[in-house]
Design a protein around this motif. Structure first.
Motif, PDB file in Angstrom:
ATOM      1  N   ALA A 178       0.834  -1.212   0.000  1.00  0.00           N
ATOM      2  CA  ALA A 178       0.000   0.000   0.000  1.00  0.00           C
ATOM      3  C   ALA A 178       0.866   1.259   0.000  1.00  0.00           C
ATOM      4  N   ILE A 179       1.950   1.240   0.748  1.00  0.00           N
ATOM      5  CA  ILE A 179       2.874   2.386   0.774  1.00  0.00           C
ATOM      6  C   ILE A 179       3.477   2.594  -0.615  1.00  0.00           C
ATOM      7  N   ILE A 180       3.936   1.501  -1.228  1.00  0.00           N
ATOM      8  CA  ILE A 180       4.554   1.599  -2.555  1.00  0.00           C
ATOM      9  C   ILE A 180       3.551   2.105  -3.580  1.00  0.00           C
ATOM     10  N   LEU A 181       2.343   1.569  -3.549  1.00  0.00           N
ATOM     11  CA  LEU A 181       1.321   2.027  -4.497  1.00  0.00           C
ATOM     12  C   LEU A 181       1.013   3.505  -4.315  1.00  0.00           C
ATOM     13  N   THR A 182       0.999   3.962  -3.075  1.00  0.00           N
ATOM     14  CA  THR A 182       0.764   5.377  -2.804  1.00  0.00           C
ATOM     15  C   THR A 182       1.897   6.237  -3.357  1.00  0.00           C
ATOM     16  N   ILE A 183       3.127   5.797  -3.140  1.00  0.00           N
ATOM     17  CA  ILE A 183       4.286   6.537  -3.649  1.00  0.00           C
ATOM     18  C   ILE A 183       4.261   6.586  -5.179  1.00  0.00           C
ATOM     19  N   VAL A 184       4.003   5.449  -5.808  1.00  0.00           N
ATOM     20  CA  VAL A 184       3.964   5.411  -7.278  1.00  0.00           C
ATOM     21  C   VAL A 184       2.827   6.287  -7.802  1.00  0.00           C
ATOM     22  N   TYR A 185       1.674   6.251  -7.144  1.00  0.00           N
ATOM     23  CA  TYR A 185       0.557   7.093  -7.573  1.00  0.00           C
ATOM     24  C   TYR A 185       0.913   8.578  -7.457  1.00  0.00           C
ATOM     25  N   CYS A 186       1.554   8.951  -6.358  1.00  0.00           N
ATOM     26  CA  CYS A 186       2.000  10.350  -6.201  1.00  0.00           C
ATOM     27  C   CYS A 186       2.986  10.723  -7.304  1.00  0.00           C
ATOM     28  N   GLN A 187       3.885   9.805  -7.646  1.00  0.00           N
ATOM     29  CA  GLN A 187       4.851  10.061  -8.718  1.00  0.00           C
ATOM     30  C   GLN A 187       4.112  10.267 -10.041  1.00  0.00           C
ATOM     31  N   LEU A 188       3.156   9.401 -10.337  1.00  0.00           N
ATOM     32  CA  LEU A 188       2.402   9.505 -11.589  1.00  0.00           C
ATOM     33  C   LEU A 188       1.580  10.792 -11.667  1.00  0.00           C
ATOM     34  N   MET A 189       1.063  11.211 -10.534  1.00  0.00           N
ATOM     35  CA  MET A 189       0.221  12.411 -10.497  1.00  0.00           C
ATOM     36  C   MET A 189       1.036  13.697 -10.361  1.00  0.00           C
ATOM     37  N   GLY A 190       2.310  13.566 -10.052  1.00  0.00           N
ATOM     38  CA  GLY A 190       3.135  14.750  -9.862  1.00  0.00           C
ATOM     39  C   GLY A 190       2.885  15.428  -8.523  1.00  0.00           C
ATOM     40  N   TRP A 191       2.342  14.676  -7.588  1.00  0.00           N
ATOM     41  CA  TRP A 191       2.070  15.215  -6.253  1.00  0.00           C
ATOM     42  C   TRP A 191       3.333  15.125  -5.391  1.00  0.00           C
ATOM     43  N   LEU A 192       3.504  16.085  -4.519  1.00  0.00           N
ATOM     44  CA  LEU A 192       4.635  16.128  -3.577  1.00  0.00           C
ATOM     45  C   LEU A 192       5.977  15.954  -4.290  1.00  0.00           C
ATOM     46  N   PRO A 193       6.247  16.738  -5.325  1.00  0.00           N
ATOM     47  CA  PRO A 193       7.452  16.503  -6.127  1.00  0.00           C
ATOM     48  C   PRO A 193       8.767  16.697  -5.377  1.00  0.00           C
ATOM     49  N   MET A 194       8.748  17.432  -4.304  1.00  0.00           N
ATOM     50  CA  MET A 194       9.992  17.593  -3.556  1.00  0.00           C
ATOM     51  C   MET A 194      10.297  16.329  -2.749  1.00  0.00           C
ATOM     52  N   LEU A 195       9.257  15.580  -2.436  1.00  0.00           N
ATOM     53  CA  LEU A 195       9.418  14.375  -1.616  1.00  0.00           C
ATOM     54  C   LEU A 195       9.369  13.095  -2.458  1.00  0.00           C
ATOM     55  N   VAL A 196       8.521  13.095  -3.456  1.00  0.00           N
ATOM     56  CA  VAL A 196       8.342  11.907  -4.306  1.00  0.00           C
ATOM     57  C   VAL A 196       8.811  12.268  -5.708  1.00  0.00           C
ATOM     58  N   ASN A 197       9.969  11.750  -6.075  1.00  0.00           N
ATOM     59  CA  ASN A 197      10.568  12.074  -7.364  1.00  0.00           C
ATOM     60  C   ASN A 197      11.443  10.906  -7.812  1.00  0.00           C
ATOM     61  N   MET A 198      12.205  11.100  -8.868  1.00  0.00           N
ATOM     62  CA  MET A 198      13.038  10.023  -9.395  1.00  0.00           C
ATOM     63  C   MET A 198      14.051   9.537  -8.358  1.00  0.00           C
ATOM     64  N   MET A 199      14.570  10.426  -7.553  1.00  0.00           N
ATOM     65  CA  MET A 199      15.529  10.023  -6.511  1.00  0.00           C
ATOM     66  C   MET A 199      14.843   9.103  -5.502  1.00  0.00           C
ATOM     67  N   THR A 200      13.590   9.389  -5.172  1.00  0.00           N
ATOM     68  CA  THR A 200      12.827   8.522  -4.278  1.00  0.00           C
ATOM     69  C   THR A 200      12.774   7.118  -4.851  1.00  0.00           C
ATOM     70  N   MET A 201      12.452   7.036  -6.129  1.00  0.00           N
ATOM     71  CA  MET A 201      12.311   5.732  -6.777  1.00  0.00           C
ATOM     72  C   MET A 201      13.642   4.972  -6.834  1.00  0.00           C
ATOM     73  N   ILE A 202      14.727   5.692  -7.067  1.00  0.00           N
ATOM     74  CA  ILE A 202      16.040   5.031  -7.106  1.00  0.00           C
ATOM     75  C   ILE A 202      16.376   4.432  -5.743  1.00  0.00           C
ATOM     76  N   PHE A 203      16.245   5.229  -4.678  1.00  0.00           N
ATOM     77  CA  PHE A 203      16.581   4.722  -3.350  1.00  0.00           C
ATOM     78  C   PHE A 203      15.585   3.670  -2.882  1.00  0.00           C
ATOM     79  N   LEU A 204      14.331   3.812  -3.248  1.00  0.00           N
ATOM     80  CA  LEU A 204      13.334   2.791  -2.916  1.00  0.00           C
ATOM     81  C   LEU A 204      13.731   1.464  -3.546  1.00  0.00           C
ATOM     82  N   THR A 205      14.124   1.499  -4.787  1.00  0.00           N
ATOM     83  CA  THR A 205      14.528   0.276  -5.486  1.00  0.00           C
ATOM     84  C   THR A 205      15.765  -0.339  -4.852  1.00  0.00           C
ATOM     85  N   VAL A 206      16.792   0.456  -4.640  1.00  0.00           N
ATOM     86  CA  VAL A 206      18.050  -0.069  -4.090  1.00  0.00           C
ATOM     87  C   VAL A 206      17.849  -0.585  -2.672  1.00  0.00           C
TER      88      VAL A 206
END
Length: 157
Positions: free
Chosen positions: A99-127
């Motif tokens: 549920a957390i991951i889906l929320t983060i991905v949805y925010c990324q797709l919607m462009g919400w909270l761009p300072m917190l949820v961005n490409m860097m978020t996704m890189i560190f989440l993956t690693v």
């Protein structure tokens, strides 16, 4: 000839300038590793991942530094939460993590909270969900390496 990309490729360096740049990079990295050693920071990979992203993607733009820092920390916290949630709550913890991951991905797709949820978020989440990382490192030691990298590389650059 102009490029249509926002960050046009730089002209190639001369062999001498490339060599001087290489020596500078080696010294810069060596200084970071020495500081990590002196401070007892064993997980220096997050600092390198930070500077690689900020340098290659954000072109060391100081205005993008907060995005890189907050995004990296958010991704790291989310990634490490997987092991904690599974350990504490079993299958229900796995569902919470999804549920957390889906929320983060949805925010990324919607462009919400761009300072917190961005490409860097996704890189560190993956690693930080790689089993070898989760099993052999701690969130605290990884955050130490990340923030030391932010202070060292972000402060000097």
């Amino acid at each position: 000839m102009q490029s249509d990309t926002p960050h046009a490729a730089a002209l190639p360096l001369s062999p001498l300038k490339a060599f001087i740049t290489l020596v500078g990079v080696v010294l810069f990295i060596a200084c970071f590793l020495v500081i990590c050693h002196l401070l007892g920071v064993t997980e220096f990979w997050p600092g390198f991942l930070f500077v690689m992203y900020w340098g290659m993607v954000e072109k060391v733009d100081p205005k993008r530094l907060p995005h890189a820092v907050l995004g990296g920390a958010a991704g790291m916290l989310a990634g490490y939460s997987s092991a904690l949630l599974l350990e504490q709550f079993g299958g229900a913890g796995g569902a919470i993590f999804i549920a957390i991951i889906l929320t983060i991905v949805y925010c990324q797709l919607m462009g919400w909270l761009p300072m917190l949820v961005n490409m860097m978020t996704m890189i560190f989440l993956t690693v930080c969900t790689i089993p070898a990382i989760l099993q052999n490192t701690s969130l605290v030691s990884s955050l130490q390496g990340f923030f030391l990298g932010v202070v060292f590389f972000g402060g000097i650059i």
